[in-house]
Write an enzyme that holds these catalytic residues in place. Structure first.
Site, PDB file in Angstrom:
ATOM      1  N   ARG A  70       0.811  -1.226   0.000  1.00 13.83           N
ATOM      2  CA  ARG A  70       0.000   0.000   0.000  1.00 13.83           C
ATOM      3  C   ARG A  70       0.843   1.274   0.000  1.00 13.83           C
ATOM      4  O   ARG A  70       0.596   2.198  -0.764  1.00 13.83           O
ATOM      5  CB  ARG A  70      -0.918   0.032   1.235  1.00 13.83           C
ATOM      6  N   THR A  71       1.804   1.337   0.899  1.00 16.64           N
ATOM      7  CA  THR A  71       2.518   2.606   1.063  1.00 16.64           C
ATOM      8  C   THR A  71       3.288   2.945  -0.213  1.00 16.64           C
ATOM      9  O   THR A  71       3.224   4.050  -0.733  1.00 16.64           O
ATOM     10  CB  THR A  71       3.454   2.529   2.287  1.00 16.64           C
TER      11      THR A  71
ATOM     12  N   LYS B 252      27.127  -3.927  -1.799  1.00 15.04           N
ATOM     13  CA  LYS B 252      28.585  -3.760  -1.880  1.00 15.04           C
ATOM     14  C   LYS B 252      29.116  -3.059  -0.642  1.00 15.04           C
ATOM     15  O   LYS B 252      30.316  -2.813  -0.529  1.00 15.04           O
ATOM     16  CB  LYS B 252      28.958  -2.925  -3.114  1.00 15.04           C
TER      17      LYS B 252
ATOM     18  N   ARG C  42      11.472   3.729   3.319  1.00 14.67           N
ATOM     19  CA  ARG C  42      11.085   2.722   4.318  1.00 14.67           C
ATOM     20  C   ARG C  42      12.326   1.902   4.629  1.00 14.67           C
ATOM     21  O   ARG C  42      13.024   1.449   3.720  1.00 14.67           O
ATOM     22  CB  ARG C  42       9.972   1.813   3.803  1.00 14.67           C
TER      23      ARG C  42
ATOM     24  N   HIS D  98       5.394   5.779  11.688  1.00 10.92           N
ATOM     25  CA  HIS D  98       4.867   5.721  10.321  1.00 10.92           C
ATOM     26  C   HIS D  98       3.926   6.921  10.144  1.00 10.92           C
ATOM     27  O   HIS D  98       2.711   6.772  10.080  1.00 10.92           O
ATOM     28  CB  HIS D  98       4.130   4.389  10.159  1.00 10.92           C
TER      29      HIS D  98
HETATM   30  C1  NCD Z   1       1.931  -1.236   8.110  1.00  2.25           C
HETATM   31  C2  NCD Z   1       3.421  -1.039   8.223  1.00  2.25           C
HETATM   32  O1  NCD Z   1       4.155  -1.290   7.278  1.00  2.25           O
HETATM   33  O2  NCD Z   1       3.812  -0.592   9.292  1.00  2.25           O
HETATM   34  N1  NCD Z   1       1.448  -1.328   6.826  1.00  2.25           N
HETATM   35  C3  NCD Z   1       1.209  -0.186   6.103  1.00  2.25           C
HETATM   36  O3  NCD Z   1       2.085   0.624   5.874  1.00  2.25           O
HETATM   37  N2  NCD Z   1      -0.049   0.008   5.689  1.00  2.25           N
HETATM   38  C4  NCD Z   1       1.381  -2.242   9.021  1.00  2.25           C
HETATM   39  C5  NCD Z   1       1.972  -3.615   9.081  1.00  2.25           C
HETATM   40  O4  NCD Z   1       2.911  -3.977   8.390  1.00  2.25           O
HETATM   41  O5  NCD Z   1       1.426  -4.394   9.868  1.00  2.25           O
END
Ligand code: NCD
Length: 309
Positions: free
Chosen positions: A57-58, A86, A107, A135
């Site tokens: 999703r993100t 590397k 991320r 997040h």
């Molecule tokens: C979450 C995350 O990556 O922290 N997912 C997201 O970004 N929608 C939740 C999760 O991984 O459980």
């Protein structure tokens, strides 16, 4: 309000007024997010998407948000295809991507990685999840969903259920909801309760969260039930995970006790903590919540890139 060049590392970086402004901008983005209106506001801009942890999703919603506004996206989703294998440091990787793009979305499995990246980049860095840390963009879309579905945030009883220890979405959300005057209940198996740092911060902000492991006891008073997955990948010991796996599950039977207009949210992905039979009830808002990532990320990208909309 001017957000140009701002890093989005933690929800603590925003004041309540700034969050409200982003949520208002997100609402204005809805027709563009749905494709009903078209804009090229970000034409000529490049988004650098760096995802060093799995994401559906993100990553896709940042990409979709950028594409819908005419920006281009360059991305890395596997460290195995980059010079990181590397031995290149995150700082060097960020310096490179900064030269190739106008905004960086990161991320990373390590808490604090986004803060470090922001330190090394002149261009805005957006934290898309740093280990068990936080997040913030998920929090913005969670707040937006509560506003849209409940007509506001203040005064709602919000129950956050699940892995509150390792679940980064729960940490940022609890703090922001307190700022907005929601009443919080944290429900988790004892070993997965909310970290002290987050509880302390919530109290400092004037909150008084109830802390329990008993969902049955609080469901009837809940307006928003926010469920999270047990973050299996963050357990240092698989045996510890086995002890808590499957300890909570929301199904139709449990929802019989709930208010008729209670909403169920989840950042997704879900494993077994929401029975599929819940999807067809009026309570289920988690797919709408996932869609809301688009208008909110459109609002964020235009804001940090200083593009008028
Ligand atoms: C979450 C995350 O990556 O922290 N997912 C997201 O970004 N929608 C939740 C999760 O991984 O459980």
């Amino acid at each position: 309000m001017n957000f140009e060049n701002m890093d989005v590392v933690s929800i603590r970086d925003f004041t309540r007024d700034q969050i409200e402004e982003i949520l208002d901008r997100s609402r204005a983005m809805l027709p563009y997010a749905k494709g009903e209106k078209v804009s090229r506001a970000l034409e000529g801009k490049i988004l650098g998407n760096l995802f060093f942890e799995p994401s559906t999703r993100t990553r896709l919603s940042f990409e979709s948000a950028a594409n819908r506004l005419g920006a281009r996206v360059i991305d890395v989703s596997q460290t195995s295809t980059t010079s990181i294998v590397k031995g290149e440091t995150l700082a060097d990787t960020i310096r490179m991507v900064e030269a190739y793009s106008d905004v960086i979305v990161l991320r990373h499995p390590h808490e604090g990685a986004a803060r470090l990246a922001a330190h090394f980049s002149e261009k805005p860095v957006i934290n898309a999840g740093d280990g068990a840390g936080s997040h913030p963009t998920q929090t913005l879309l969670d707040l937006f969903t509560i506003q849209e579905e409940m007509g506001g945030i203040e005064g709602n009883n919000v129950t956050i259920l699940g892995d509150l220890k390792y679940g980064r979405t729960a940490h940022s959300l609890a703090e922001a909801l307190t700022v907005f005057g929601a009443k919080l209940t944290f429900v988790a198996p004892e070993t997965l309760q909310m970290p002290k740092d987050t509880v302390d911060q919530v109290k400092k902000l004037g909150g008084d969260p109830a802390i329990t492991s008993d969902i049955e006891g609080v469901i009837a008073d809940t307006d928003v039930l926010y469920i999270t997955r047990i973050q299996k990948e963050r357990f240092p010991d698989p045996a510890e995970y086995q002890k808590v796996a499957g300890t909570y599950r929301v199904d139709k039977e449990m929802l019989r006790e709930a208010k008729k207009d209670m909403i169920v949210m989840h950042p997704l992905p879900r494993i077994d903590e929401i029975a599929p039979e819940v999807d067809s009830t009026a309570h289920a808002k988690y797919f709408q919540q996932a869609f809301n990532g688009i208008p909110v990320r459109m609002a964020l990208l235009t804001s940090v890139l200083g593009v008028d909309f």
